[in-house]
Design an enzyme around this catalytic site. Structure first.
Site, mmCIF file in Angstrom:
data_model
loop_
_atom_site.group_PDB
_atom_site.id
_atom_site.type_symbol
_atom_site.label_atom_id
_atom_site.label_comp_id
_atom_site.label_asym_id
_atom_site.label_seq_id
_atom_site.Cartn_x
_atom_site.Cartn_y
_atom_site.Cartn_z
ATOM 1 N N GLY A 234 0.789 -1.192 -0.092
ATOM 2 C CA GLY A 234 -0.796 0.072 -0.106
ATOM 3 C C GLY A 234 0.731 0.831 0.035
ATOM 4 O O GLY A 234 0.565 1.716 -0.443
ATOM 5 N N PHE A 235 2.538 1.394 0.488
ATOM 6 C CA PHE A 235 2.808 2.428 0.931
ATOM 7 C C PHE A 235 2.075 3.883 1.325
ATOM 8 O O PHE A 235 2.408 4.958 0.828
ATOM 9 C CB PHE A 235 3.317 2.162 -0.050
ATOM 10 C CG PHE A 235 4.105 1.678 -0.637
ATOM 11 C CD1 PHE A 235 5.213 0.227 0.295
ATOM 12 C CD2 PHE A 235 3.928 0.632 -1.727
ATOM 13 C CE1 PHE A 235 5.942 -0.716 -0.258
ATOM 14 C CE2 PHE A 235 4.602 -0.311 -2.404
ATOM 15 C CZ PHE A 235 5.247 -1.190 -1.110
ATOM 16 N N GLY A 462 2.111 -6.910 4.381
ATOM 17 C CA GLY A 462 2.913 -8.025 3.455
ATOM 18 C C GLY A 462 4.050 -7.644 4.503
ATOM 19 O O GLY A 462 5.195 -7.705 3.906
ATOM 20 N N GLY A 504 1.526 0.214 13.841
ATOM 21 C CA GLY A 504 0.568 -1.016 13.157
ATOM 22 C C GLY A 504 0.910 -2.042 14.595
ATOM 23 O O GLY A 504 0.094 -2.197 14.866
ATOM 24 N N ILE A 586 13.135 -4.792 18.490
ATOM 25 C CA ILE A 586 13.479 -5.460 17.191
ATOM 26 C C ILE A 586 12.010 -6.572 17.559
ATOM 27 O O ILE A 586 13.067 -7.669 17.951
ATOM 28 C CB ILE A 586 14.349 -5.912 16.953
ATOM 29 C CG1 ILE A 586 15.070 -4.385 16.221
ATOM 30 C CG2 ILE A 586 13.913 -6.873 15.469
ATOM 31 C CD1 ILE A 586 14.192 -3.426 15.550
ATOM 32 N N THR A 591 11.599 -10.143 9.910
ATOM 33 C CA THR A 591 11.041 -9.631 8.992
ATOM 34 C C THR A 591 11.114 -8.062 9.526
ATOM 35 O O THR A 591 10.547 -6.525 8.665
ATOM 36 C CB THR A 591 9.232 -9.478 9.736
ATOM 37 O OG1 THR A 591 9.381 -9.405 11.222
ATOM 38 C CG2 THR A 591 8.714 -11.224 9.618
ATOM 39 N N GLU A 662 9.393 2.536 8.030
ATOM 40 C CA GLU A 662 9.117 3.605 7.259
ATOM 41 C C GLU A 662 10.838 4.497 7.206
ATOM 42 O O GLU A 662 11.143 5.510 6.096
ATOM 43 C CB GLU A 662 8.170 5.137 7.061
ATOM 44 C CG GLU A 662 6.964 4.583 6.801
ATOM 45 C CD GLU A 662 5.703 5.234 7.338
ATOM 46 O OE1 GLU A 662 5.043 6.071 6.429
ATOM 47 O OE2 GLU A 662 5.404 4.922 8.205
#
Length: 709
Positions: A234-235, A462, A504, A586, A591, A662
């Protein structure tokens, strides 16, 4: 406070949905094979600005298989949305080229496409303006940017301090329009069962989509289900509802059958938002020792006529460096263009490209190492707010990155390394991104068979959200990871915020952690077998996750790049990219590394291949598909590394994590641009650094050096 339990958090667990995706079992929004399904294709306006005077649909309706053609004359009337970009087919106005003027509904995708080509739309054209200039007479300074940040901030006397500075840098960097091109285009499949609406859509947040559709269609939200089980990227462009979900719902209501709408790739630049161009003027004043005395960042950008959205590129200048006199201001011009919107690291990506490039210019003017200049200007508190940082380990990132990259052996002189026609250079840039957390709810259930089910309306776009949330749940429950099932991606699940702003996992994970912790406590107090329906606990972090923090909370990072520049062709090749990050705990190294590398790759595209042009005559983006808008591929960077330092920040959330989706993009473009300058001695102030631009710069530099006219 951090999550404790079985140690699932912090392990490189494999993605739970990975096998489904690689085998094709995962079903996306357009792959819902419902009985009687129809397909719809939008018809975009070819006018830069105007009004529809006639829509001839006769040829389209004559095609076998075409079921209906919706226009502003026969489309269902909807309530006005909060977002004007969703008011499609409601009136004859055309605010910009590409605005949807009709929708052809047919029994196959091919027929819908043929029908759309047969529709003839006539518009009365009006004068338009799509050109952004620094001195545009319509420019204004908004009081608030996107309802959040002040449009302008000033401390001290930045103009006076700059004029008095011993060393000054006054430069302009331009970032062109950039486009979201997720692998899965924006798509929706809608069907009605009486007055109940179900929509499968490619979205970063179905809770918001349901609320929007409820308002527009006048439905209670409990009669709407929005599903986004799998999302192919989506970005930012899928962070808010887009016209496809409204059109699919309208067409399904009109025809009484399920309808799928997929936005064609060539229509996405004008339909789903984009990163607006920014003109960035940086004025840096410093003393001879390298300490900043003045820092000013002026941003000029555009928005559309129908909605204000500001690319807040000046915000990072309020965070990064200590300077007693500073200012940042955003000037906005309303043009006849598609509405810009969120794109990965909005504001930070273009703003830090300009700021970090200017810092490199300052280091050169001072004759100092660019890493040392940054370290010298480390602030003790956040410059804009004065708040203490919850944690700030930028210096450690720079030092560790320099060690891993081999920075100590660098010859600081431009054009110092070459081999035949190739020039080699290295560059560095810093990165920052704010910590953002929003209220979320979640539910956890213990089942009689010993397994656990966790539900939260998160969106896995993703990033591996399913996997990380299951790890958080397993740790909070104190059980092995394989005993925890996770369900996400439906508005029928406990409400949760969208996947955006690198918020998120922190937002959803907080609620999952609390729900599972409460369930564990209930189980500890319970004796005897569980009832057949299991035992449930819920959590809602409203009032805690959104509580005001006394700390400035940000992630930081350092980017390093090595490039080669071909003096014959002008081609720039990135030989190495390396990033080191301080992003809290982390939660899943596998991921996390994927997210860091993905952001860095996107930053590489911003530096070398991605750029768009608004055609002044037609008001359209010249680069409207992947044949003309070039995103980087595997071959574009042979060596890319992402590392992080251990950071224990107790002022964030129960998990101690910061967003990572990001920050990888933020400093990469500047590091590459600085490396190109180091290789060539030429400062290119507008990306992308395509061969034609670089070769032109090399030739002009050669003429200047030879004294040729």
């Amino acid at each position: 406070m951090t999550a404790v339990g079985t140690g699932a958090v912090g392990t490189p667990a494999e993605r739970r949905e990975g096998r489904e995706k690689v085998t094709g079992a995962a079903r996306y929004a357009a792959e819902q094979h419902l009985p009687g399904r129809l397909f719809a294709r939008p018809v975009p306006a070819a006018t830069a600005r105007g009004r529809v005077t006639d829509v001839d649909v006769s040829a389209a309706l004559a095609l076998p298989g075409v079921v209906a053609v919706l226009t502003h004359e026969n489309a269902p009337r909807l309530a006005a949305p909060d977002d004007p970009t969703l008011a499609v087919l409601q009136d004859p106005e055309v605010p910009h080229r590409g605005w949807f003027t009709a929708l052809v509904v047919a029994d196959s995708l091919e027929t819908a496409r043929a029908g759309a080509a047969a529709v003839r739309v006539t518009c009365a054209e009006e004068e338009h303006d799509v050109t952004l200039t620094a001195d545009h007479p319509g420019a204004y300074v908004p009081e608030k940017i996107n309802g959040s940040f002040p449009g302008a901030r000033e401390q001290g006397d930045p103009d006076g301090a700059f004029a008095a500075a011993e060393v000054r840098v006054d430069v302009v960097y331009r970032v062109p329009p950039l486009h979201n091109h997720p692998m899965e285009p924006h798509a929706s499949t809608a069907h009605w069962d009486g007055e109940r609406l179900t929509v499968h859509t490619s979205s970063q947040g179905t809770t918001t989509v349901r609320a929007t559709l409820g308002k527009m269609f006048g439905l209670p939200e409990d009669r709407i289900t929005v599903v986004a089980e799998h999302v192919g990227g989506g970005f930012g462009s899928k962070g808010t509802p887009r016209p496809d979900v409204v059109l699919a719902s309208m067409a399904a209501w009109h025809t009484g059958r399920p309808v799928t709408v997929v936005v064609p790739r060539r229509m996405m630049p004008t339909t789903v938002g984009h990163r607006a161009a920014t003109l960035n003027r940086l004025r840096l004043g410093a003393d001879a020792g390298g300490r900043l005395t003045s820092l000013s960042h002026e941003v000029t950008t555009y928005s559309s006529r129908i909605k204000e959205f500001v690319e807040y590129a000046g915000i990072p200048a309020r965070v990064m460096y200590a300077a007693p006199h500073r200012s940042s201001v955003h000037r906005v011009v309303r043009l006849d263009v598609p509405t810009p919107s969120w794109m990965r690291a909005p504001g930070e990506a273009p703003g830090m490209y300009a700021l970090e490039s200017a810092m490199d210019e300052l280091a050169e003017a001072l004759g100092m190492d660019p890493i040392e200049v940054r370290i010298l200007n480390e602030p003790r508190t956040e410059p804009d707010s004065g708040k203490p940082f919850s944690s700030r380990h930028l210096v450690e990132c720079l030092r560790e990155g320099a060690r891993r990259f081999g920075w100590a052996g660098r010859d600081p002189r431009p054009r110092g390394r070459s081999a035949g026609p190739l020039l080699f250079g290295t560059g560095v840039a810093a990165a920052t991104y704010p910590v953002q957390v929003y209220p979320s709810s979640a539910a956890a259930r213990a089942l009689p068979d010993g397994s656990f089910a966790v539900e939260v309306n998160a969106a896995d776009i993703g990033t591996g959200a399913r996997t990380v949330l299951a790890q958080i749940g397993a740790d909070a429950l104190g059980v092995p990871l394989e005993q925890v099932a996770i369900r996400v991606g439906s508005s029928d699940l406990p409400a949760a915020p969208l996947a955006g702003g690198s918020s998120g996992t922190a937002s959803w994970g907080w609620a999952v952690h609390e729900a599972c912790g409460r369930l564990r406590a209930r189980l500890a107090q319970r004796q005897g077998p569980l009832p057949s329906e299991g035992l449930e606990a819920r959590a809602d972090t409203t009032g805690t996750a959104d509580a005001e923090s006394p700390f400035a909370r940000h992630a930081f990072g350092a980017h390093f790049a090595e490039v080669s520049v071909d003096t014959v062709t002008g081609e720039v090749r990135v030989r190495r990219l390396l990033g080191v990050y301080a992003a809290g705990r982390i939660l899943n190294p596998r991921t996390a590394r994927s997210q860091f590398v993905g952001g860095m790759t996107m930053g590489l595209g911003m530096a070398l291949t991605e750029g768009s042009t608004l055609d002044a005559a037609f008001g359209d983006f010249a680069e409207s598909d992947l044949a003309s808008y070039h995103v980087p591929a595997h071959a574009d960077v042979p060596d890319i590394e992402a590392h992080w330092i251990d950071e224990d920040d107790p002022h964030l959330n129960p998990l101690g994590g910061k967003g990572i989706g990001e920050i990888g993009i933020v400093g990469t473009a500047a590091a590459v641009g600085n490396a190109v300058h180091h290789a060539t001695g030429i400062r290119f102030r507008e990306p992308p650094l395509t061969p034609d631009r670089v070769l032109t710069g090399l030739l002009e530099d050669h003429r200047r050096g030879s004294g040729a006219p």
